[in-house]
Write a protein that holds these residues in place. Structure first.
Motif, mmCIF file in Angstrom:
data_model
loop_
_atom_site.group_PDB
_atom_site.id
_atom_site.type_symbol
_atom_site.label_atom_id
_atom_site.label_comp_id
_atom_site.label_asym_id
_atom_site.label_seq_id
_atom_site.Cartn_x
_atom_site.Cartn_y
_atom_site.Cartn_z
ATOM 1 N N MET A 1 4.000 -24.642 24.508
ATOM 2 C CA MET A 1 3.026 -23.671 24.024
ATOM 3 C C MET A 1 2.516 -22.736 25.120
ATOM 4 O O MET A 1 2.007 -21.657 24.825
ATOM 5 C CB MET A 1 1.840 -24.400 23.384
ATOM 6 N N SER A 2 2.640 -23.136 26.372
ATOM 7 C CA SER A 2 2.127 -22.302 27.467
ATOM 8 C C SER A 2 3.238 -21.589 28.234
ATOM 9 O O SER A 2 2.955 -20.875 29.197
ATOM 10 C CB SER A 2 1.314 -23.156 28.443
ATOM 11 N N GLY A 3 4.485 -21.771 27.817
ATOM 12 C CA GLY A 3 5.596 -21.138 28.525
ATOM 13 C C GLY A 3 5.546 -19.621 28.433
ATOM 14 O O GLY A 3 5.219 -19.060 27.385
ATOM 15 N N GLU A 4 5.868 -18.959 29.533
ATOM 16 C CA GLU A 4 5.907 -17.495 29.533
ATOM 17 C C GLU A 4 7.015 -16.984 28.618
ATOM 18 O O GLU A 4 6.872 -15.954 27.969
ATOM 19 C CB GLU A 4 6.123 -16.981 30.956
ATOM 20 N N ASP A 5 8.130 -17.689 28.604
ATOM 21 C CA ASP A 5 9.238 -17.400 27.705
ATOM 22 C C ASP A 5 10.050 -18.683 27.559
ATOM 23 O O ASP A 5 9.684 -19.721 28.115
ATOM 24 C CB ASP A 5 10.109 -16.243 28.223
ATOM 25 N N ASP B 92 11.258 -20.172 30.909
ATOM 26 C CA ASP B 92 10.183 -20.830 31.654
ATOM 27 C C ASP B 92 9.905 -22.212 31.070
ATOM 28 O O ASP B 92 9.777 -23.200 31.809
ATOM 29 C CB ASP B 92 8.929 -19.963 31.611
ATOM 30 N N ALA B 93 9.822 -22.293 29.747
ATOM 31 C CA ALA B 93 9.583 -23.584 29.095
ATOM 32 C C ALA B 93 10.752 -24.539 29.330
ATOM 33 O O ALA B 93 10.556 -25.729 29.611
ATOM 34 C CB ALA B 93 9.366 -23.375 27.597
ATOM 35 N N PHE B 94 11.960 -24.019 29.244
ATOM 36 C CA PHE B 94 13.159 -24.837 29.448
ATOM 37 C C PHE B 94 13.180 -25.453 30.844
ATOM 38 O O PHE B 94 13.417 -26.654 31.015
ATOM 39 C CB PHE B 94 14.400 -23.970 29.223
ATOM 40 N N LEU C 187 14.739 -21.766 22.198
ATOM 41 C CA LEU C 187 14.506 -22.871 23.129
ATOM 42 C C LEU C 187 15.337 -24.089 22.735
ATOM 43 O O LEU C 187 15.951 -24.740 23.591
ATOM 44 C CB LEU C 187 13.020 -23.226 23.154
ATOM 45 N N ALA C 188 15.375 -24.393 21.440
ATOM 46 C CA ALA C 188 16.162 -25.538 20.966
ATOM 47 C C ALA C 188 17.647 -25.339 21.258
ATOM 48 O O ALA C 188 18.344 -26.273 21.676
ATOM 49 C CB ALA C 188 15.935 -25.738 19.470
#
Length: 254
Positions: free
Chosen positions: A185-189, A192-194, A231-232
């Motif tokens: 939920m806080s990833g820039e994109d 970044d989350a990955f 992301l998935a």
């Protein structure tokens, strides 16, 4: 691991002078990873080649000493190497045994796709003014104002607390699920989350929670958000176990 931006920044800096040592350094870099960085960013390679051509033309119009540098064997070999890379005639350099072992070790750590993005050569040359943001404590180098740093830390802590409260309200009832939720939920994109998800210290079968949390977050959205599917897809591409988790979870849900 560094992205090609840093290497291109370094090469373009060298191309603005093209002294003998610059030419030797460019040759070393191109022989080592020229084809790799060309495939990573062809546009940047084109800009680098244009920078070299511009400097060569300047030297041709300059003094006798400049013309002598152009006619040197090393300069000639560098231009031939650049021409071969430009036209895809140069073969990628085969990995040596030590490089192969390092690559396998990084793959075991699941960091083969983690890059330090946005790092430029100028930042390495001037760390005191720019701040080494990729290192712990780099934020303090950006400012001498202690109060400003303290306020930034307080703000980050407050945001983290709000994110944890949101995780609890979404029934993220374990530490692993809360950590995964906060990253997503806080990833820039999605990149970044990955990258942050790969750095999570998950033990045993806790990595299965990643895909479950991604799906849960997606289902909570009122309007379809492509961020979660991207992301998935990235996670499944990186590790087939995520794909199996998604398939089994979907079958159990329906």
């Amino acid at each position: 691991m560094f992205c090609s931006d840093l290497i291109y920044d370094f090469l373009i800096m060298l191309s603005k002078h093209l002294r003998e040592i610059d030419v030797s350094t460019i040759l070393t870099v191109l022989n080592c990873c020229g084809m790799k960085i060309r495939s990573d960013d062809p546009t940047a390679m084109k800009n680098f080649i244009q920078s070299v051509h511009n400097r060569v033309n300047e030297l041709k119009a300059a003094s006798v000493e400049g013309q002598a540098n152009i006619n040197g064997k090393r300069m000639e070999f560098m231009l031939e190497t650049i021409f071969d890379i430009k036209n895809n005639k140069k073969r990628p350099k085969e990995e040596t045994a030590p490089h192969g072992r390092i690559k396998k070790w990084l793959q075991k750590l699941r960091v083969e796709e983690i890059l330090i993005r946005g790092l430029k050569w100028s930042k390495l040359l001037d760390p005191d003014n720019k701040g080494q943001w990729w290192l712990s404590g780099g934020m303090a180098a950006k400012t001498d104002n202690v109060q400003e740093v303290a306020n930034t830390i307080d703000k980050d802590v407050l945001e983290a607390q709000k994110m944890l409260q949101l995780a609890s309200s979404q029934r993220m009832n374990t530490d692993a699920r809360k950590a995964i939720f906060c990253i997503i939920m806080s990833g820039e994109d999605y990149i970044d989350a990955f990258e942050k998800l790969l750095r999570l210290d998950l033990v045993g079968k806790q990595d299965r929670e990643i895909m479950r949390v991604v799906v849960e977050c997606c289902l909570q959205e009122k309007i379809f958000n492509k961020y979660y599917t991207t992301l998935a897809s990235k996670l499944c591409e990186h590790d087939k176990n995520h794909k199996f988790t998604l398939q089994s979870w979907s079958q159990c849900s329906y």
